[in-house]
Design a protein around this motif. Structure first.
Motif, PDB file in Angstrom:
ATOM      1  N   ASP A 305       0.839  -1.195   0.000  1.00  0.00           N
ATOM      2  CA  ASP A 305       0.000   0.000   0.000  1.00  0.00           C
ATOM      3  C   ASP A 305       0.876   1.247   0.000  1.00  0.00           C
ATOM      4  O   ASP A 305       1.746   1.374  -0.854  1.00  0.00           O
ATOM      5  CB  ASP A 305      -0.979  -0.034   1.169  1.00  0.00           C
ATOM      6  N   ASP A 306       0.679   2.147   0.991  1.00  0.00           N
ATOM      7  CA  ASP A 306       1.454   3.395   0.993  1.00  0.00           C
ATOM      8  C   ASP A 306       2.617   3.359   1.976  1.00  0.00           C
ATOM      9  O   ASP A 306       3.171   4.395   2.324  1.00  0.00           O
ATOM     10  CB  ASP A 306       0.547   4.587   1.307  1.00  0.00           C
ATOM     11  N   ARG A 329       6.137   6.428   5.114  1.00  0.00           N
ATOM     12  CA  ARG A 329       4.853   6.742   4.484  1.00  0.00           C
ATOM     13  C   ARG A 329       5.127   7.394   3.125  1.00  0.00           C
ATOM     14  O   ARG A 329       5.923   8.328   3.030  1.00  0.00           O
ATOM     15  CB  ARG A 329       4.044   7.692   5.358  1.00  0.00           C
ATOM     16  N   SER A 331       3.562   9.080  -0.571  1.00  0.00           N
ATOM     17  CA  SER A 331       2.407   9.647  -1.256  1.00  0.00           C
ATOM     18  C   SER A 331       2.038   8.760  -2.441  1.00  0.00           C
ATOM     19  O   SER A 331       2.816   7.899  -2.863  1.00  0.00           O
ATOM     20  CB  SER A 331       2.708  11.067  -1.727  1.00  0.00           C
ATOM     21  N   GLU A 332       0.859   8.981  -3.006  1.00  0.00           N
ATOM     22  CA  GLU A 332       0.361   8.116  -4.075  1.00  0.00           C
ATOM     23  C   GLU A 332       1.283   8.093  -5.283  1.00  0.00           C
ATOM     24  O   GLU A 332       1.430   7.067  -5.945  1.00  0.00           O
ATOM     25  CB  GLU A 332      -1.041   8.580  -4.492  1.00  0.00           C
ATOM     26  N   TYR A 334       4.524   8.825  -5.068  1.00  0.00           N
ATOM     27  CA  TYR A 334       5.860   8.561  -4.538  1.00  0.00           C
ATOM     28  C   TYR A 334       6.791   9.779  -4.565  1.00  0.00           C
ATOM     29  O   TYR A 334       7.997   9.644  -4.386  1.00  0.00           O
ATOM     30  CB  TYR A 334       6.528   7.389  -5.271  1.00  0.00           C
TER      31      TYR A 334
END
Length: 433
Positions: A305-306, A329, A331-332, A334
């Motif tokens: 996932d993220d 973490r 972001s969508e 990257y």
């Protein structure tokens, strides 16, 4: 003007004398190379009877079979369709092998300087079907560091062993090759500590199309492409014709690259200084997106996932005394990579993630299993640990955990997280050690 003429004449005379000078030689007790000719190397692929595991490297799973690398020699094949009683099927002899990846019925492997493609649809009758020659760096095997290395003549073939004997060789005035105490390929196998949909590993887990590798992999499959990485270069091969891999080229991606993980159409590289992210939107030309920097340390990576899970460990060339798990973490797209939390570990190496379950090979501290549903509370949610083994890498898949370590191969059932059970082991042979 006369002085200048005399000076030029002296230079010419010195050069002439130098050209006529006899070669100088030295004699010493040292590591004399033992060669395998290129002809023999390129006719050595064969299936042999099962043999003991002695020097295990990386691990791979495909269609009820586990493939365990015997460093620089080939691949052990285990049938794990009955997890409680794995069957040793045979040994695929691949000189100079460290990494593999499998798509459908074709196994891709490094063999010293070559990439080979092997049809394994019938394990009783495997067949080499393709080869890309001279694509990987020239490698030499481990040698006795108490003795000097003799000169290596690459024209004679690949070095497969050493003999301690009297060596006579020409003294090189301007150049003398430097070789490592371990081969380049062995460094690829060991310095990374020792990827797939659900398990999130190199190669993918798309039914029976791709196999699944561990977190220490340097070979990965995505679509019609095979990616391999060495210490600093990424190699791309087109494999739409499975039996005829085609080299598309290589590119430098930095230094001290250790591992590669494929997830969500992206490549994630673990290096000694951080994690690199590359896009596979254009499969034949992976493109750089971002990097996450960390202290100098050995660094395998898995992604789900993220979140990226990165283990850092010290020892050898791995830098300072840092042993921890970093959770990053992303972001969508990257473009944002932020450290979410760090957890102290003993000496973590390979790792795997399956849903909310995180598996960490923590060196001498053994296998540790965590509930990672809350990434901010991982250390407080340990599900189990198996401390009496030195672990190296894992593949979690369909409630079974395949693990390799100093003691051999281990297979666990984690369907019941309150009762994770060791089902079977295949120990490393101590004969001759």
């Amino acid at each position: 003007m006369k002085t200048k003429t005399i000076y030029i004449s002296l230079i010419f005379a010195m050069a002439l004398l130098s050209g006529c000078q006899d070669k100088l030689y030295e004699t010493f007790m040292g590591n004399a190379p033992v060669y395998m000719s290129y002809e023999d190397l390129r006719s050595a692929i064969q299936m042999e009877s099962a043999r003991d595991i002695e020097k295990p490297g990386k691990i791979y799973f495909k269609d009820d079979f586990v493939f365990i690398n015997e460093i620089m020699e080939g691949v052990h094949v285990l049938d794990v369709s009955n997890p409680a009683s794995p069957e040793e099927v045979g040994f695929i002899s691949i000189p100079g092998n460290v990494d593999i990846a499998i798509k459908e019925d074709v196994l891709y492997a490094d063999s010293y300087i070559d990439l080979v493609a092997i049809n394994v649809s019938d394990l009783d009758d495997i067949e080499e079907v393709g080869r890309v020659e001279d694509i990987f760096p020239y490698t030499v095997p481990e040698y006795d560091t108490d003795y000097r290395l003799g000169e290596i003549d690459e024209d004679k073939g690949v070095v497969v062993d050493w003999e301690i004997e009297e060596v006579k060789q020409e003294i090189k005035q301007y150049y003398y090759p430097i070789y490592y105490a371990r081969s380049f390929a062995e460094n690829m196998a060991l310095d990374g500590a020792y990827s797939s949909s659900k398990a999130g590993g190199v190669g993918g887990g798309d039914g029976s199309t791709f196999g699944v590798g561990g977190s220490m992999a340097r070979f990965g499959l995505h679509g019609d492409f095979l990616y391999t990485v060495d210490n600093s270069n990424l190699y791309t091969f087109k494999i739409d014709d499975l039996e005829n891999p085609v080299e598309l080229g290589s590119k430098s991606i930095g230094w001290n690259v250790e591992t590669m993980f494929i997830y969500n159409n992206h490549l994630f590289f673990g290096t000694t200084t951080g994690m690199l992210v590359y896009s596979l939107e254009i499969g034949q030309n992976p493109t750089y997106i971002n990097r996450y920097n960390h202290i100098t340390s050995c660094d395998p990576v898995v992604v789900q996932d993220d979140l990226a899970y990165v283990t850092l460990h010290d020892g050898g060339a791995c830098g300072r005394s840092v042993n921890r798990l970093d959770v990053i973490r992303m972001s969508e797209d990257y473009t944002q990579l932020n450290l979410l939390q760090s957890y102290s570990m003993a000496n973590p190496h390979g790792l795997g993630i399956d849903g909310d379950v995180l598996f960490i090979c923590d060196g001498d501290a053994g296998l540790k299993i965590f509930d990672a549903s809350d990434p901010l509370q991982i250390s407080a949610n340990k599900l189990a640990e198996f401390p009496d083994i030195n672990t190296y890498d894992v593949i979690p898949l369909n409630n079974y955990l395949f693990m390799i370590g100093d003691g051999g191969f281990y297979l666990y059932d984690y369907a019941d997280l309150q009762n994770i059970t060791l089902l079977s082991t295949i120990p490393i042979s101590t004969a001759g050690n």
